[in-house]
Design a protein around this motif. Structure first.
Motif, short mmCIF file in Angstrom:
data_model
loop_
_atom_site.label_atom_id
_atom_site.label_comp_id
_atom_site.label_asym_id
_atom_site.label_seq_id
_atom_site.Cartn_x
_atom_site.Cartn_y
_atom_site.Cartn_z
N THR A 99 0.81 -1.22 0.00
CA THR A 99 0.00 0.00 0.00
C THR A 99 0.84 1.27 0.00
OG1 THR A 99 -0.19 -0.20 2.40
CG2 THR A 99 -2.01 -1.06 1.08
N GLY A 100 2.16 1.13 0.12
CA GLY A 100 3.03 2.29 -0.03
C GLY A 100 3.85 2.63 1.20
N VAL A 101 4.72 3.61 1.01
CA VAL A 101 5.67 3.97 2.06
C VAL A 101 4.99 4.62 3.26
CG1 VAL A 101 6.33 6.23 1.13
CG2 VAL A 101 7.98 4.92 2.49
N GLU A 102 3.91 5.34 3.06
CA GLU A 102 3.23 5.98 4.20
C GLU A 102 2.72 4.93 5.19
OE1 GLU A 102 3.34 9.18 4.96
OE2 GLU A 102 4.45 9.50 3.09
N ASP A 103 2.06 3.89 4.69
CA ASP A 103 1.61 2.80 5.56
C ASP A 103 2.79 2.06 6.17
OD1 ASP A 103 -1.08 3.36 5.14
OD2 ASP A 103 -1.29 1.89 3.53
N SER A 104 3.85 1.93 5.42
CA SER A 104 5.05 1.28 5.93
C SER A 104 5.62 2.07 7.11
CB SER A 104 6.11 1.16 4.83
OG SER A 104 5.64 0.37 3.77
N LEU A 105 5.63 3.39 6.99
CA LEU A 105 6.15 4.23 8.07
C LEU A 105 5.35 4.05 9.36
CD1 LEU A 105 7.07 7.45 6.10
CD2 LEU A 105 8.64 6.03 7.43
N VAL A 106 4.04 3.89 9.24
CA VAL A 106 3.20 3.65 10.42
C VAL A 106 3.66 2.36 11.11
CG1 VAL A 106 0.85 3.10 11.20
CG2 VAL A 106 1.22 4.93 9.53
N LEU A 107 3.86 1.31 10.33
CA LEU A 107 4.32 0.04 10.88
C LEU A 107 5.70 0.18 11.50
CD1 LEU A 107 4.25 -3.06 11.28
CD2 LEU A 107 5.15 -3.24 8.94
N TYR A 108 6.63 0.81 10.80
CA TYR A 108 8.00 0.93 11.29
C TYR A 108 8.06 1.76 12.56
CZ TYR A 108 9.01 -0.71 6.54
OH TYR A 108 9.04 -1.41 5.38
N ARG A 109 7.27 2.83 12.64
CA ARG A 109 7.22 3.63 13.88
C ARG A 109 6.77 2.75 15.05
NH1 ARG A 109 4.20 7.24 10.82
NH2 ARG A 109 5.54 8.76 9.83
N ARG A 110 5.77 1.93 14.81
CA ARG A 110 5.27 1.05 15.86
C ARG A 110 6.35 0.04 16.27
NH1 ARG A 110 0.49 -1.21 13.74
NH2 ARG A 110 1.47 -3.22 13.46
N VAL B 17 9.53 0.42 16.17
CA VAL B 17 10.58 1.11 16.92
C VAL B 17 10.08 1.52 18.30
CG1 VAL B 17 12.00 3.20 16.99
CG2 VAL B 17 11.83 1.87 14.88
N HIS B 18 8.93 2.15 18.37
CA HIS B 18 8.44 2.72 19.62
C HIS B 18 7.80 1.69 20.55
CE1 HIS B 18 9.51 6.75 18.53
NE2 HIS B 18 8.86 6.65 17.39
N GLU B 19 6.96 0.82 20.01
CA GLU B 19 6.23 -0.12 20.87
C GLU B 19 6.95 -1.45 21.05
OE1 GLU B 19 2.19 -0.51 19.50
OE2 GLU B 19 1.97 1.66 19.31
N ALA B 20 7.56 -1.95 19.99
CA ALA B 20 8.21 -3.26 20.08
C ALA B 20 9.67 -3.13 20.50
CB ALA B 20 8.11 -3.99 18.74
N GLY B 21 10.22 -1.92 20.46
CA GLY B 21 11.59 -1.72 20.90
C GLY B 21 12.65 -2.16 19.92
#
Length: 81
Positions: A5-16, A18-22
């Motif tokens: 679905t694109g880089v914007e959706d990917s960024l949402v996943l990657y932020r999570r 990094v921030h939530e999964a460590g």
């Protein structure tokens, strides 16, 4: 990988990740899961650059995909730095 679905959706996943999964580092393959076999296409290093711009100050980002020789390495570094 970059989500289909694109880089914007990917960024949402990657932020999570990094921030939530460590996650302490991310390796981003510059293609989506549909780009394989005869549909491989070129790796999207610009999308990897977006991830570096967003999260590179928090964790190291490794670019992956479309690198088969030193010229590719240099070009990938130029685009993603």
């Amino acid at each position: 990988r970059i989500l289909p679905t694109g880089v914007e959706d990917s960024l949402v996943l990657y932020r999570r990740l990094v921030h939530e999964a460590g996650a302490s580092m991310l390796t981003i393959h510059g293609r989506n899961r549909h780009q394989k076999g005869h549909n491989t296409g070129k790796a999207d290093w610009d999308a990897i650059r977006r991830v570096v711009d967003e999260l590179g100050h928090i964790v190291p980002i490794l670019a992956n995909g479309g690198i088969s020789n030193m010229d590719d390495v240099r070009e990938c570094l130029r685009v993603t730095k």
